[in-house]
Motif scaffolding. Sequence first.
Motif, PDB file in Angstrom:
ATOM      1  N   MET A 119      14.722   5.312  11.036  1.00  0.00           N
ATOM      2  CA  MET A 119      15.578   5.157  12.813  1.00  0.00           C
ATOM      3  C   MET A 119      15.222   3.313  12.600  1.00  0.00           C
ATOM      4  N   GLN A 120      16.092   2.387  12.505  1.00  0.00           N
ATOM      5  CA  GLN A 120      16.455   1.072  13.523  1.00  0.00           C
ATOM      6  C   GLN A 120      16.321   0.940  15.213  1.00  0.00           C
ATOM      7  N   VAL A 121      15.736   0.157  15.552  1.00  0.00           N
ATOM      8  CA  VAL A 121      15.337   0.358  16.740  1.00  0.00           C
ATOM      9  C   VAL A 121      15.499  -1.173  16.842  1.00  0.00           C
ATOM     10  N   PRO A 122      16.889  -2.045  17.297  1.00  0.00           N
ATOM     11  CA  PRO A 122      16.784  -3.922  16.438  1.00  0.00           C
ATOM     12  C   PRO A 122      15.932  -4.125  18.444  1.00  0.00           C
ATOM     13  N   PHE A 123      15.046  -4.807  18.894  1.00  0.00           N
ATOM     14  CA  PHE A 123      14.612  -5.792  19.902  1.00  0.00           C
ATOM     15  C   PHE A 123      16.012  -5.717  21.019  1.00  0.00           C
ATOM     16  N   LEU A 124      16.760  -6.346  20.617  1.00  0.00           N
ATOM     17  CA  LEU A 124      18.560  -6.700  21.242  1.00  0.00           C
ATOM     18  C   LEU A 124      19.654  -7.140  20.361  1.00  0.00           C
ATOM     19  N   SER A 125      20.018  -6.098  20.480  1.00  0.00           N
ATOM     20  CA  SER A 125      21.823  -6.473  19.621  1.00  0.00           C
ATOM     21  C   SER A 125      22.664  -6.974  20.516  1.00  0.00           C
TER      22      SER A 125
ATOM     23  N   ASP B 280       3.298  -5.664  13.748  1.00  0.00           N
ATOM     24  CA  ASP B 280       3.360  -5.380  12.773  1.00  0.00           C
ATOM     25  C   ASP B 280       3.663  -3.811  11.898  1.00  0.00           C
ATOM     26  N   TYR B 281       3.319  -3.072  12.431  1.00  0.00           N
ATOM     27  CA  TYR B 281       2.750  -1.586  12.254  1.00  0.00           C
ATOM     28  C   TYR B 281       4.241  -1.512  13.198  1.00  0.00           C
ATOM     29  N   LEU B 282       5.104  -2.012  13.824  1.00  0.00           N
ATOM     30  CA  LEU B 282       6.305  -0.837  15.008  1.00  0.00           C
ATOM     31  C   LEU B 282       6.827  -1.951  14.044  1.00  0.00           C
ATOM     32  N   GLU B 283       6.977  -3.088  13.016  1.00  0.00           N
ATOM     33  CA  GLU B 283       8.080  -3.539  12.509  1.00  0.00           C
ATOM     34  C   GLU B 283       8.342  -2.732  11.457  1.00  0.00           C
TER      35      GLU B 283
ATOM     36  N   TYR C  75      12.582   7.649  19.694  1.00  0.00           N
ATOM     37  CA  TYR C  75      11.968   7.514  19.432  1.00  0.00           C
ATOM     38  C   TYR C  75      10.474   5.757  19.190  1.00  0.00           C
ATOM     39  N   VAL C  76      10.096   4.547  20.136  1.00  0.00           N
ATOM     40  CA  VAL C  76       9.776   4.153  20.106  1.00  0.00           C
ATOM     41  C   VAL C  76       8.288   4.644  20.611  1.00  0.00           C
TER      42      VAL C  76
ATOM     43  N   GLY D 186      10.677  -0.035  11.924  1.00  0.00           N
ATOM     44  CA  GLY D 186      12.332  -0.608  12.089  1.00  0.00           C
ATOM     45  C   GLY D 186      12.184  -0.559  13.483  1.00  0.00           C
ATOM     46  N   ILE D 187      11.255  -1.162  14.311  1.00  0.00           N
ATOM     47  CA  ILE D 187      11.591  -1.063  15.571  1.00  0.00           C
ATOM     48  C   ILE D 187      11.122  -2.625  15.920  1.00  0.00           C
ATOM     49  N   GLY D 188      11.913  -3.281  16.872  1.00  0.00           N
ATOM     50  CA  GLY D 188      12.104  -4.793  16.749  1.00  0.00           C
ATOM     51  C   GLY D 188      11.045  -5.015  17.621  1.00  0.00           C
ATOM     52  N   THR D 189       9.887  -6.345  17.692  1.00  0.00           N
ATOM     53  CA  THR D 189       9.442  -6.424  19.203  1.00  0.00           C
ATOM     54  C   THR D 189       9.625  -8.022  19.138  1.00  0.00           C
ATOM     55  N   VAL D 190       8.803  -8.776  20.168  1.00  0.00           N
ATOM     56  CA  VAL D 190       8.843  -9.951  20.291  1.00  0.00           C
ATOM     57  C   VAL D 190       8.086 -10.203  20.807  1.00  0.00           C
ATOM     58  N   ILE D 191       6.767 -11.702  20.895  1.00  0.00           N
ATOM     59  CA  ILE D 191       6.279 -11.987  21.735  1.00  0.00           C
ATOM     60  C   ILE D 191       6.689 -13.137  22.683  1.00  0.00           C
ATOM     61  N   HIS D 192       6.470 -12.775  23.818  1.00  0.00           N
ATOM     62  CA  HIS D 192       6.761 -14.012  25.191  1.00  0.00           C
ATOM     63  C   HIS D 192       5.148 -14.376  25.982  1.00  0.00           C
ATOM     64  N   TYR D 193       4.552 -15.229  25.914  1.00  0.00           N
ATOM     65  CA  TYR D 193       5.157 -16.316  24.617  1.00  0.00           C
ATOM     66  C   TYR D 193       3.709 -16.502  23.592  1.00  0.00           C
ATOM     67  N   PRO D 194       3.665 -17.251  22.342  1.00  0.00           N
ATOM     68  CA  PRO D 194       2.318 -16.625  21.115  1.00  0.00           C
ATOM     69  C   PRO D 194       1.441 -18.080  21.813  1.00  0.00           C
TER      70      PRO D 194
END
Length: 393
Positions: A1-7, A312-315, A383-384, A318-326
Motif C-alpha cells: 500500500m502507498q500512503v503519500p505524506f500529502l497528495s 527509512d523503514y516507513l519509506e 496501515y500507518v 510505502g509511507i511518506g514522512t517528513v522531518i520538521h525541521y532537521p
Amino acid sequence: MQVPFLSLQDVTAMHGDEIREAAKRVIDSGWYLQGKENELFEQHYADYIGTKYCIGCANGLDALIWIFRAYIELGVMQPGDEVIVPANTYIATILAITENGLKPVLIEPKRETLEIDDNLIEAAITERTKAICIVHLYGRNACTRKILDICERHGLKLVEDNAQAHGCRFNGKRTGSLGSAAGHSFYPGKNLGALGDGGAVTTNDPELAAAIRALANYGSQKKYVFKYTGRNSRLDEIQAAILDVKLKYLDEDIAKRQAVAVYYYDHISNPLIELPTRLPDENNVYHLFPILASPKPSPEGKGVSTRDRLHDYLESCGIGTVIHYPIAPHKQECYQHAAWNHYNTSSPLQGEVGKGLPITEFLADAELSLPISPCMNKEQVEYVVEKINAFKR
C-alpha cells in the motif's frame, strides 16, 4: 500500500470543479490583480478569523515581514529592538524579524507540547523588548493566558505566526485574532492552501492595516504617490478566488484531519515513539502530526539515529514522512555569525559562552511527521499505525 505524506493532487480534486470554475471566472474577467476576488476573500477570511481587517500578500513570510516593518514605520518599534520568539520555529519566523533589523530572542519550547514555554518568557524581557511572536507550530495552539497577561503587563505587541494553524481556536477565538496582528501562509501544503504562493495579515488595528496594505503595494496608498519604500507583495486574483472556494470547506477538512489524529493517538503504542500532549480538537487543526523518536543511534543502526531508521523503514513500507525541521534556526549557516546568536554552543560569539538550546536541538533530531490529510482513507490510516507499531530498533 502507498500512503503519500500529502497528495496535493488529491486535495485539489476534492473541490476541483469549483476551483476550475473560480479560475475560469478570473481568466474571463480580464482583471488579475487587486480586484473583487481579493476583496471578497479578504472579507470572508477576516470574518472567519474574527478580525476587522485582512490584507492579502504574496506569501506567509512577507505577511510577517510587513507586520514588523509597519510597526517600525509607525514608530512602535525601531531597528535593534527585541522580539521574543520560539527557538524551534520554521526559519521564516526568524527571517521576518532579522529582515527588519530587529533582534530575535529565542525561547525554548516545552518538550511535551512542542510550543513556546511560557514559563521562560518573562525572564527574557528587557527594556528593548517590544513584542512576543508566538508560532502555532504544527497546527497546535501556542497561546496561553500567561502569555496574554505578560503582554498586557509589559505593554508588548503579540504577533501570531498562524502559517500552520488556520481554523485553530484558543478560548473560543480563532488563532490569528488573539493578538495585535497575525501572519498567515497559503502555501499549497497548508490546511488552507492556494495553487501557488499566497499569504495574508489579519488585525483589528486600522492604522497598522493601512500601513501594511501600502507597504505590500510598493509603499503606495494612492496611485503614483508613495508614502513608504515598499515592495510588490500582492495576492493575485486567481489565488484569492481559489482560496475563497477552499475556505468554505476548511472546517470540514480540519474535522477529517482530526479524525485521523484520533486514530493515531488511540492506536500508536510503540514504546520507541513519543507523542506530544494530546490537545482538545479546538486547539489543534493538525496541519502536521509530529511524533518523536530517539535521536540516539540504535545498537543495530551503525550510527544512524532511531528517528532516521524509522523514516527509512516507513519509506520502505510505502509511507511518506517528513522531518520538521532537521536544523534549528540558530544552527543554520546564515545565522552563524549573527551578533544575536549566542545560542550555538559550537560557535560562541563575541567572547560569550554559547547557551545552547537543548530541547530545540533534541526536537530537530527526534521529530518525524506522519501523513495526515483530509484525503486519507481508513485503510491507509490503519496501515500507518500497523507499520509504526511493528517498528523495532
